[in-house]
Write a protein that holds these residues in place. Structure first.
Motif, short mmCIF file in Angstrom:
data_model
loop_
_atom_site.label_atom_id
_atom_site.label_comp_id
_atom_site.label_asym_id
_atom_site.label_seq_id
_atom_site.Cartn_x
_atom_site.Cartn_y
_atom_site.Cartn_z
N GLU A 262 0.83 -1.21 0.00
CA GLU A 262 0.00 0.00 0.00
C GLU A 262 0.87 1.26 0.00
O GLU A 262 0.59 2.21 -0.73
N GLU B 46 2.44 1.82 -3.37
CA GLU B 46 1.47 2.36 -4.33
C GLU B 46 1.23 3.85 -4.08
O GLU B 46 1.22 4.66 -5.01
N LEU B 47 1.07 4.24 -2.82
CA LEU B 47 0.86 5.65 -2.48
C LEU B 47 2.07 6.49 -2.88
O LEU B 47 1.94 7.58 -3.44
N GLY C 25 2.23 7.09 -6.64
CA GLY C 25 1.34 8.17 -7.07
C GLY C 25 1.89 9.54 -6.74
O GLY C 25 1.82 10.47 -7.55
N PHE C 26 2.48 9.66 -5.56
CA PHE C 26 3.07 10.94 -5.16
C PHE C 26 4.25 11.26 -6.06
O PHE C 26 4.40 12.38 -6.53
N ALA D 7 3.33 12.73 -9.45
CA ALA D 7 2.96 14.15 -9.40
C ALA D 7 4.13 15.05 -9.03
O ALA D 7 4.19 16.21 -9.44
N HIS E 284 5.51 20.34 -8.00
CA HIS E 284 4.20 19.79 -8.35
C HIS E 284 4.01 19.84 -9.86
O HIS E 284 3.53 20.83 -10.40
N ASP F 146 -1.10 16.48 -11.88
CA ASP F 146 -2.24 16.49 -10.96
C ASP F 146 -2.06 15.43 -9.89
O ASP F 146 -1.50 14.35 -10.14
N PHE F 147 -2.54 15.77 -8.68
CA PHE F 147 -2.42 14.85 -7.55
C PHE F 147 -3.65 14.96 -6.67
O PHE F 147 -3.96 16.03 -6.17
N GLN F 148 -4.35 13.88 -6.51
CA GLN F 148 -5.54 13.78 -5.66
C GLN F 148 -6.51 14.93 -5.90
O GLN F 148 -6.97 15.58 -4.96
N GLY F 149 -6.80 15.17 -7.15
CA GLY F 149 -7.77 16.19 -7.51
C GLY F 149 -7.23 17.60 -7.57
O GLY F 149 -7.96 18.54 -7.88
N GLU G 250 2.33 19.05 6.75
CA GLU G 250 1.36 19.05 5.66
C GLU G 250 0.72 20.42 5.45
O GLU G 250 0.41 20.79 4.32
#
Length: 143
Positions: A46, A49-50, A53-54, A57, A85, A88-91, A123
């Protein structure tokens, strides 16, 4: 000696992360590795995979180790993460903005593998630098 070996392993892990070398990262993580995060725990696959994705982006993601301390099978680290950046990342549409944030973490290493990981990233400052949290709100919180 164990602490020195663990520090070397962690530096190898960070170097692999900085190169985007997912195969090397997976070699350093135990198959049973557990990541503890804000919303619970995640297994190795997991997290991979995360992170994938990061990294898509923010492809230039890099960590600089500022401080590293070992205590037995545990390592404590403070790092600076930088990235741009670019997709696109998480919308959130790509902003092209460069981000620089503090990251603190703890890992536990057993038999030359990372078996447990805690990570805390600033964050709010990350989102602020992407333009998603206004400066005046950030200043208000820190005042």
């Amino acid at each position: 000696m164990v602490e020195e070996d663990n520090e070397r392993l962690f530096r190898r892990f960070v170097a692999a992360m900085n190169r985007g070398d997912q195969e090397e990262v997976l070699r350093v993580w135990s198959p049973e590795m557990v990541h503890h995060g804000r919303f619970g725990t995640y297994g190795r696959d997991e997290v991979a995979e995360l992170m994938g994705g990061f990294r898509t982006a923010f492809p230039d993601l890099a960590f600089e180790i500022e401080e590293l301390a070992a205590d037995g099978d545990r390592l404590f680290v403070r790092m600076t993460a930088t990235c741009t950046h670019q997709q696109d990342f998480q919308g959130v549409r790509a902003t092209g903005r460069r981000v620089r944030v503090q990251v603190m973490g703890q890992v536990r290493i057993v038999d030359g593998k990372i078996v447990e990981h805690y990570n805390v990233m600033d964050e709010l400052h990350f989102l602020n630098q992407l333009g998603l949290v206004p400066d005046d709100l950030l200043v208000t919180i820190l005042a």
